[in-house]
Design a protein around this motif. Sequence first.
Motif, PDB file in Angstrom:
ATOM      1  N   GLY A   1     -15.430 -10.803  -8.814  1.00 24.27           N
ATOM      2  CA  GLY A   1     -15.186 -12.233  -8.971  1.00 24.27           C
ATOM      3  C   GLY A   1     -16.464 -13.030  -9.139  1.00 24.27           C
ATOM      4  N   SER A   2     -17.484 -12.729  -8.334  1.00 28.16           N
ATOM      5  CA  SER A   2     -18.673 -13.581  -8.417  1.00 28.16           C
ATOM      6  C   SER A   2     -19.519 -13.237  -9.639  1.00 28.16           C
ATOM      7  CB  SER A   2     -19.499 -13.526  -7.128  1.00 28.16           C
ATOM      8  OG  SER A   2     -19.608 -12.225  -6.669  1.00 28.16           O
ATOM      9  N   VAL A   3     -19.536 -11.970 -10.048  1.00 31.61           N
ATOM     10  CA  VAL A   3     -20.277 -11.650 -11.277  1.00 31.61           C
ATOM     11  C   VAL A   3     -19.599 -12.317 -12.475  1.00 31.61           C
ATOM     12  CG1 VAL A   3     -20.896  -9.815 -12.883  1.00 31.61           C
ATOM     13  CG2 VAL A   3     -21.325  -9.513 -10.451  1.00 31.61           C
ATOM     14  N   VAL A   4     -18.286 -12.189 -12.551  1.00 38.52           N
ATOM     15  CA  VAL A   4     -17.547 -12.838 -13.642  1.00 38.52           C
ATOM     16  C   VAL A   4     -17.792 -14.346 -13.613  1.00 38.52           C
ATOM     17  CG1 VAL A   4     -15.233 -13.432 -14.475  1.00 38.52           C
ATOM     18  CG2 VAL A   4     -15.763 -11.081 -13.861  1.00 38.52           C
ATOM     19  N   GLY A   5     -17.685 -14.937 -12.410  1.00 37.89           N
ATOM     20  CA  GLY A   5     -17.881 -16.377 -12.272  1.00 37.89           C
ATOM     21  C   GLY A   5     -19.276 -16.808 -12.662  1.00 37.89           C
ATOM     22  N   ALA A   6     -20.282 -16.074 -12.193  1.00 36.34           N
ATOM     23  CA  ALA A   6     -21.669 -16.448 -12.460  1.00 36.34           C
ATOM     24  C   ALA A   6     -21.971 -16.363 -13.953  1.00 36.34           C
ATOM     25  CB  ALA A   6     -22.614 -15.545 -11.669  1.00 36.34           C
ATOM     26  N   VAL A   7     -21.524 -15.268 -14.585  1.00 36.40           N
ATOM     27  CA  VAL A   7     -21.782 -15.104 -16.018  1.00 36.40           C
ATOM     28  C   VAL A   7     -21.038 -16.175 -16.813  1.00 36.40           C
ATOM     29  CG1 VAL A   7     -21.441 -13.594 -17.998  1.00 36.40           C
ATOM     30  CG2 VAL A   7     -22.302 -12.648 -15.860  1.00 36.40           C
ATOM     31  N   ALA A   8     -19.778 -16.407 -16.441  1.00 35.57           N
ATOM     32  CA  ALA A   8     -18.996 -17.418 -17.152  1.00 35.57           C
ATOM     33  C   ALA A   8     -19.637 -18.793 -17.016  1.00 35.57           C
ATOM     34  CB  ALA A   8     -17.566 -17.445 -16.609  1.00 35.57           C
ATOM     35  N   GLY A   9     -20.084 -19.130 -15.799  1.00 39.55           N
ATOM     36  CA  GLY A   9     -20.736 -20.417 -15.567  1.00 39.55           C
ATOM     37  C   GLY A   9     -21.993 -20.560 -16.402  1.00 39.55           C
ATOM     38  N   ALA A  10     -22.786 -19.484 -16.474  1.00 37.72           N
ATOM     39  CA  ALA A  10     -24.039 -19.525 -17.233  1.00 37.72           C
ATOM     40  C   ALA A  10     -23.745 -19.715 -18.720  1.00 37.72           C
ATOM     41  CB  ALA A  10     -24.814 -18.234 -16.995  1.00 37.72           C
ATOM     42  N   ILE A  11     -22.791 -18.948 -19.230  1.00 31.83           N
ATOM     43  CA  ILE A  11     -22.440 -19.052 -20.653  1.00 31.83           C
ATOM     44  C   ILE A  11     -21.967 -20.465 -20.965  1.00 31.83           C
ATOM     45  CG2 ILE A  11     -20.782 -18.310 -22.413  1.00 31.83           C
ATOM     46  CD1 ILE A  11     -20.941 -15.518 -21.181  1.00 31.83           C
ATOM     47  N   PHE A  12     -21.131 -20.987 -20.085  1.00 28.68           N
ATOM     48  CA  PHE A  12     -20.594 -22.320 -20.306  1.00 28.68           C
ATOM     49  C   PHE A  12     -21.710 -23.362 -20.281  1.00 28.68           C
ATOM     50  CE2 PHE A  12     -18.110 -26.110 -18.958  1.00 28.68           C
ATOM     51  CZ  PHE A  12     -17.336 -26.185 -20.096  1.00 28.68           C
ATOM     52  N   ALA A  13     -22.662 -23.188 -19.364  1.00 27.12           N
ATOM     53  CA  ALA A  13     -23.792 -24.123 -19.264  1.00 27.12           C
ATOM     54  C   ALA A  13     -24.614 -24.099 -20.541  1.00 27.12           C
ATOM     55  CB  ALA A  13     -24.659 -23.749 -18.064  1.00 27.12           C
ATOM     56  N   ILE A  14     -24.843 -22.907 -21.076  1.00 22.25           N
ATOM     57  CA  ILE A  14     -25.652 -22.790 -22.295  1.00 22.25           C
ATOM     58  C   ILE A  14     -24.928 -23.420 -23.480  1.00 22.25           C
ATOM     59  CG2 ILE A  14     -26.635 -21.139 -23.937  1.00 22.25           C
ATOM     60  CD1 ILE A  14     -27.269 -19.380 -21.471  1.00 22.25           C
ATOM     61  N   ILE A  15     -23.619 -23.151 -23.572  1.00 23.14           N
ATOM     62  CA  ILE A  15     -22.839 -23.751 -24.660  1.00 23.14           C
ATOM     63  C   ILE A  15     -22.881 -25.273 -24.562  1.00 23.14           C
ATOM     64  CG2 ILE A  15     -20.505 -24.064 -25.589  1.00 23.14           C
ATOM     65  CD1 ILE A  15     -19.966 -21.166 -24.846  1.00 23.14           C
ATOM     66  N   ASN A  16     -22.700 -25.763 -23.335  1.00 16.18           N
ATOM     67  CA  ASN A  16     -22.696 -27.200 -23.103  1.00 16.18           C
ATOM     68  C   ASN A  16     -24.022 -27.835 -23.532  1.00 16.18           C
ATOM     69  OD1 ASN A  16     -21.763 -29.659 -22.113  1.00 16.18           O
ATOM     70  ND2 ASN A  16     -22.813 -29.335 -20.147  1.00 16.18           N
ATOM     71  N   ASN A  17     -25.134 -27.175 -23.180  1.00 11.17           N
ATOM     72  CA  ASN A  17     -26.450 -27.687 -23.551  1.00 11.17           C
ATOM     73  C   ASN A  17     -26.712 -27.566 -25.044  1.00 11.17           C
ATOM     74  OD1 ASN A  17     -27.916 -28.717 -21.202  1.00 11.17           O
ATOM     75  ND2 ASN A  17     -27.397 -26.711 -20.371  1.00 11.17           N
ATOM     76  N   PHE A  18     -26.149 -26.513 -25.631  1.00  9.49           N
ATOM     77  CA  PHE A  18     -26.283 -26.323 -27.077  1.00  9.49           C
ATOM     78  C   PHE A  18     -25.627 -27.492 -27.810  1.00  9.49           C
ATOM     79  CE2 PHE A  18     -24.150 -24.649 -30.930  1.00  9.49           C
ATOM     80  CZ  PHE A  18     -25.279 -24.473 -31.706  1.00  9.49           C
TER      81      PHE A  18
END
Lengths: 245, 236
Positions: B164-181
């Motif tokens: 759960g936390s690996v999935v969550g952490a990776v998903a959060g990071a990807i989402f953050a990068i997309i958002n900043n992009f």
Amino acid sequence: MSAKRNIVRVSKVTKAFQLGKLDVQALKGIDLEIAAGDYISIMGPSGSGKSTLFNMIGGLDKPTSGKVFIDEVDVAQLDAYELAWLRCRKIGYIFQTFNIIQVMTALENVTLPMVFGGMGNDAAVEKGIELLELVGLGDRFQHKPFELSGGQQQRVAIARALANDPSIILADEPTGNLDLKTGEEIITLLKQLSQERGVTVISATHDIKMLNVSDQVVWIRDGRVDKIEDRSELSISVGQVDIRE
Amino acid sequence: MSAAVNGKTNISKELKKAEGINRLVVLPFKKSVEIAYKSIKVRFFRSLITTMSLVLAVSFLSFVSVTNDVANGFLATQNPDLRQALVRSGYDIAPEDTSVGSSPKQKWIIVLSLLVCVVGIVNAQLMAVTERFREIGTMKCLGALDRFVLRLFLLEASMQGLVGSVVGAVAGAIFAIINNFIRFGTVVFVELALLDVLFSILLASLIGCFLSLVGVFYPALVAARMQPVEAMRVEQ
């Protein structure tokens, strides 16, 4: 001579429960000796203290006063580890609701006590299959509990109870959730196993069918032993029951 | 009579000591992992829901810290245009700042979300224990020690927690990068401090695992202390 050895001895056992402000005396001084290899039925109406006595014998509950000896060892003296060992190796439990562990296959259920007992995996699997064949489920050991009927589940439970070659099998209303015919099959199986393997079977029951195979019937009434009947005296009382019906 | 009984009890005590080593009930670690894995698999949907609150909280944490990493990457370039872009998108940067940290408000929200997540895990695991009381009681009748049950629950929770936390952490990071992009364009990928992002993901995962274990500890203790006689009860 060994047949006369007492495997279970209950001495002056009382048990009091606290129900709110009320003190309930479930057992009022029970003395009982059970010989090794016998098939015993504990009979009694609900609320008679039958289940309480049964739990005492199984080491699941401790008496308020008095002593329970299993194989001449006082159960109250055992610590948690020894008690777990006793449950694992000396006693096999059979429940009214079968209590097969749902997430495991029939075979895994049977091998679990052997794993607890320290047996290697291969040996446990081999013995597990052997036991399942013994109870007539040789072709179903990979089945999950929900794929088995009630009678089949109870057979798995019997195989599981036999896993560590216990000296005692405790069966709490083993036929309570089964229909008439399946119940009879289970009783016959228990009787047969008790005779072949010299296991002491102690069952708490309402089931009149049980009387036919019992070596001894202990009647419990109101927290006391009402009477203990041997098989020879039994046919008469069974007859009486039949007449009443 | 009583002397004879005492004698016999003593003999059995002696015997017990002599056999001490053989009289241990065991559950090999490999077997516990197997059982824990199977019970997650069988209750997959349920485990998914339990894990979901953790996934969400951890992904929020990871989102916030990766967003900060991106901003720090911008500031590290000393490029006034990028600094200007950050200020325009709402960062509160004083002229002399060389890095951005989480604001107290952000920290407060993160702590709150993690707290809610732990409470959610405790709740879900307590339900799971109540649901499985018969199974636990049966295992105890078969000779399981308290610590076997405790270990099974902790293992289950740590597996759920890890995934759960690996999935969550990776998903959060990807989402953050997309958002900043979307906010700043491709410059995000050029100036991304990859090491910092990986560190943020790792930290978020570790926190997630830890929270999952904290959340299951009390329910597992309740399960471990359950009396075997519970298995005998007929009513559901």
